[in-house]
Design a protein around this motif. Structure first.
Motif: not given
Length: 288
Positions: A89-92, A94-95, A142-143, A145, A149
């Motif tokens: 995923t884009k979130e994974a 990026s983070r 927030n960390d 998952w 996700e």
């Protein structure tokens, strides 16, 4: 410590314990074992047997048993194969990183049925273990998952994926624990944590389960019909699982779905298919 950790480290091997070092810890990822009623030790041994190269890549740092005990399979400073995929995923991306295996800790949860529902003991230990790890690595909820996700596809912790509100509740409990608030005791209103005793006919048999009533041998259990152990709803779930697997190209035809529909599929065949589908999903969706 509020739970028991049993260290049963995997043998170093390229398929489940490569001994590559983590590049820091940026997240904690929650999984399910996808094998109802199976113990943490049975799933640990499945990871161990991957060293022979016949069931692909895969492992986890921790597995939480039905009784709440925790098996540590791999030290936290080593990488495990728990979120390998061809895409993320884009979130994974990026983070975490372009390969999240190298910066996350993986936790597998045992569960009682195909819905992924956990026992009180498993659920509460998961809250405590996650909170301890987040605190140890100076992370927040927030960390935290779900497998989905990170990789995007749905075959992850089914209970939380199908009940996103319960995932929110779970993260709130973890946050409360981080703030030193006591975990609420289970009650009738907390459906995830409070599980009513399972009727014998609804219990899913596995290769390690023998009939207590008739004291049958393992071989006898394996050739028994699955419908002798579970109810009609569970049989319908099996049928849907095999239909979906055929649609994904993981099974060649609908033979297994038909056997589930007409209730002729055996316990041994269900156990065999669980292993085969796990391997084929990994080969299709994951990478080293």
């Amino acid at each position: 410590m509020r739970y028991k950790i049993i260290e049963k480290l995997l043998t170093p091997n390229k398929y489940s314990r490569p001994q590559d070092k983590l590049k820091g810890v940026k997240g904690i990822v929650v999984h399910w074992v996808a094998n109802p009623q199976a113990s943490a030790e049975a799933n640990r041994n499945f990871f161990e047997n991957r060293k022979y190269g016949k069931t692909g890549y895969g492992s986890a740092h921790y597995i939480i048993d039905l009784n709440g005990d925790v098996i540590r399979c791999i030290p936290e400073n080593e990488m495990v194969y728990h979120v390998g995929s061809k895409t993320y995923t884009k979130e994974a991306l990026s983070r975490l990183s372009t390969y999240p295996n190298n910066c996350t800790i993986g936790i597998e949860c045992c569960h009682v049925d195909w819905n992924g529902k956990m026992t009180d003991a498993t659920y509460n230990t998961l809250v405590e273990l996650v909170a301890d790890l987040l605190k140890k690595y100076k992370l927040t909820t927030n960390d935290l998952w779900l497998h989905k996700e990170v990789v995007g596809w749905k075959d992850c912790h089914k209970w939380f994926v199908d009940h996103p509100d319960e995932w929110v509740k779970f993260k709130k409990l973890v946050a409360d624990r981080l703030n030193s608030k006591p975990i609420q005791k289970t009650n009738e209103k907390q459906s995830v944590q409070k599980l009513t005793p399972q009727p014998k006919q609804e219990k899913v048999a596995t290769p390690t389960v023998q009939s207590q009533q008739n004291k049958q041998s393992l071989q006898e259990v394996m050739i028994m019909k699955m419908s002798d152990f579970v109810n009609n709803y569970n049989m319908k779930q099996l049928e849907e699982i095999y239909k979906k697997a055929h649609e994904e190209g993981l099974l060649n035809d609908n033979t297994w779905a038909e056997k589930a529909a007409n209730k002729t599929i055996t316990v041994g065949e269900v156990a065999f298919l669980a292993t085969i589908l796990d391997q084929r999903r990994f080969e299709k969706y994951c990478k080293k």
